[in-house]
Design a protein around this motif. Structure first.
Motif: not given
Lengths: 96, 346
Positions: B3, B6-11, B36, B40, B293, B296-297, B300-301, B304
């Protein structure tokens, strides 16, 4: 696939409260709490087998109960949320 | 089929990441910001001053979740790595083949052919979508460049000489970046592209590209680790201490699709404007906090979205391409595939 997990655990004694905590913990490890005793868990089939076994092992089947709802892979459109505390989409961009 | 993790981004500056059961918890100033489930997540990318508990680092290493620390501008600083795992036979084979100049050149040729062909797709797409609105000389220049790219791609796929491959890659880059500015339809003079520059990027498009390449690099590196290849030993990019040669190789084909196109969309849709950047002394241009941000958004979109993988003929998310290409490369190294099939974006 998305699983909806709900449970009732009798908490009259300390052993019951312990079971409650441990059931919640198992659900939390694989998903998110959407209401008090309701969790949504996005899991692969193999992960589901592990999670299910863990949950079944935690409860006391004579007084507690678990309910599993298989929402499948296309779950997002079967769920509608109204009110406070909407669930987080773990597939959406996660930027904190 | 794996599957799309996802990636977790911490800014957020001063964030604290910790482990709670099998959850990754993000805290800012003692307040829980997010939580989270680790199963996943495929990776965690931390920007700037972000701290992580040792327990979480160990957990991520164990679970195969790639953790990277980048500077606030996206420059790679460090990565957390667990015990060396994967298949030793595959790695050994990778080292042997990387020492063979002809095999290396053929693999590198495939990679460059893929990269150049995908650059061409970016140009052709721009011509198709906006060609009629462009000044005739600009459209002609793009058309000329896409022809040169087509030639370079064809030659790169045939050569067995590594220097020739590098030369073709350079030719492709000069044709592509020579007309890249015409693809930016935002009128503001601050947003113009003036030739590729890095360390530091000297204009807005370069700042965006550098940032996106850093993120893409993290993804490619994680994909290789998952397959069990050594990200340091490349075929096109030769060994240099501290450089992830194979991750850079794998990244080449994906740059046009996952970074260049994303940068162009952000500028052309007006999601980023001159206000989102800061100009430093010495000419360096950097992304501002909020703009990071947005980028990154969008990235990530993009990951997908689904498309048809031309080699597998299967519908997959764009975010999985790096994983699939890493797997195809491993198959080629093992000898199960005659050639490494690069990802060709239609």
């Amino acid at each position: 696939m998305l699983m909806l997990i709900t449970y009732d655990v009798r908490t009259e004694d300390t052993a019951g409260r312990r079971r409650l905590r441990r059931v919640a913990r198992a659900c939390q490890d694989f998903g998110q709490r959407v209401q008090f005793s309701v969790f949504e868990c996005e899991v692969e089939p193999a992960q589901w087998v592990a999670l299910r076994a863990r949950l079944v092992g935690e409860i006391d089947p004579t007084v507690d109960s678990l309910r599993f709802y298989h929402l499948g892979a296309n779950a997002a459109r079967r769920i509608e949320h109204v009110g406070a505390k909407p669930a987080q989409d773990f597939d959406a961009p996660l930027i904190f | 089929m794996r599957q799309h993790l996802n990636t977790l981004f911490v800014t957020t500056e001063g964030s604290w990441l910790r482990k709670d059961g099998a959850n990754i918890v993000v805290e800012v100033e003692g307040q829980e910001r997010g939580r989270v489930p680790a199963h996943m997540m495929g990776g965690v990318v931390c920007f700037g001053r972000v701290a992580m508990s040792p327990a979480l680092m160990g957990f991520c290493a164990e679970q195969g979740i790639g953790v990277s620390f980048l500077s606030e501008h996206g420059k790679f600083i460090a990565r957390v790595e667990g015990a060396q795992s994967g298949n030793v036979l595959l790695r050994r084979r990778q080292y042997r083949l990387a020492d063979d100049p002809v095999v290396s050149a053929v693999i590198a040729g495939s990679i460059v052919a893929g990269k150049v062909a995908n650059q061409r797709t970016v140009l052709r797409r721009a011509l198709r979508d906006h060609g009629s609105n462009m000044a005739p000389d600009q459209a002609a220049a793009i058309d000329d460049a896409q022809r040169r790219l087509a030639d370079a791609a064809r030659l790169a796929a045939e050569t067995t000489d590594l220097d020739r491959v590098r030369g073709l890659e350079g030719e492709g880059a000069s044709a592509y970046f020579g007309v890249f500015d015409h693809l930016i339809r935002a009128a503001a003079p601050e947003l113009r592209f003036r030739g590729r520059s890095r360390r530091p990027p000297l204009d807005v498009p370069n700042a965006l590209l550098s940032f996106l390449y850093a993120i893409l690099g993290h993804d490619c590196r994680s994909a290789l680790e998952v397959v069990g290849l050594d990200p340091q030993v490349g075929f096109l990019h030769r060994d240099r201490p501290g450089r992830a040669g194979l991750a850079l190789d794998l990244m080449e084909e994906l740059r046009p699709l996952l970074a260049d196109r994303v940068a162009l969309s952000l500028l052309n849709r007006g999601q980023l404007t001159a206000k989102d950047f800061e100009w430093h002394d010495g000419g360096a241009v950097m992304l501002r906090d909020d703009a990071r941000k947005t980028v990154l958004a969008t990235y990530q979109e993009r990951k997908r979205q689904e498309l048809l993988h031309p080699f597998l003929e299967e519908k997959i998310t764009i975010g999985l391409i790096a994983h699939i290409q890493a797997r195809l490369l491993a198959r080629h190294l093992r000898g199960d595939l005659d050639r490494y099939p690069p990802f060709l974006w239609k």
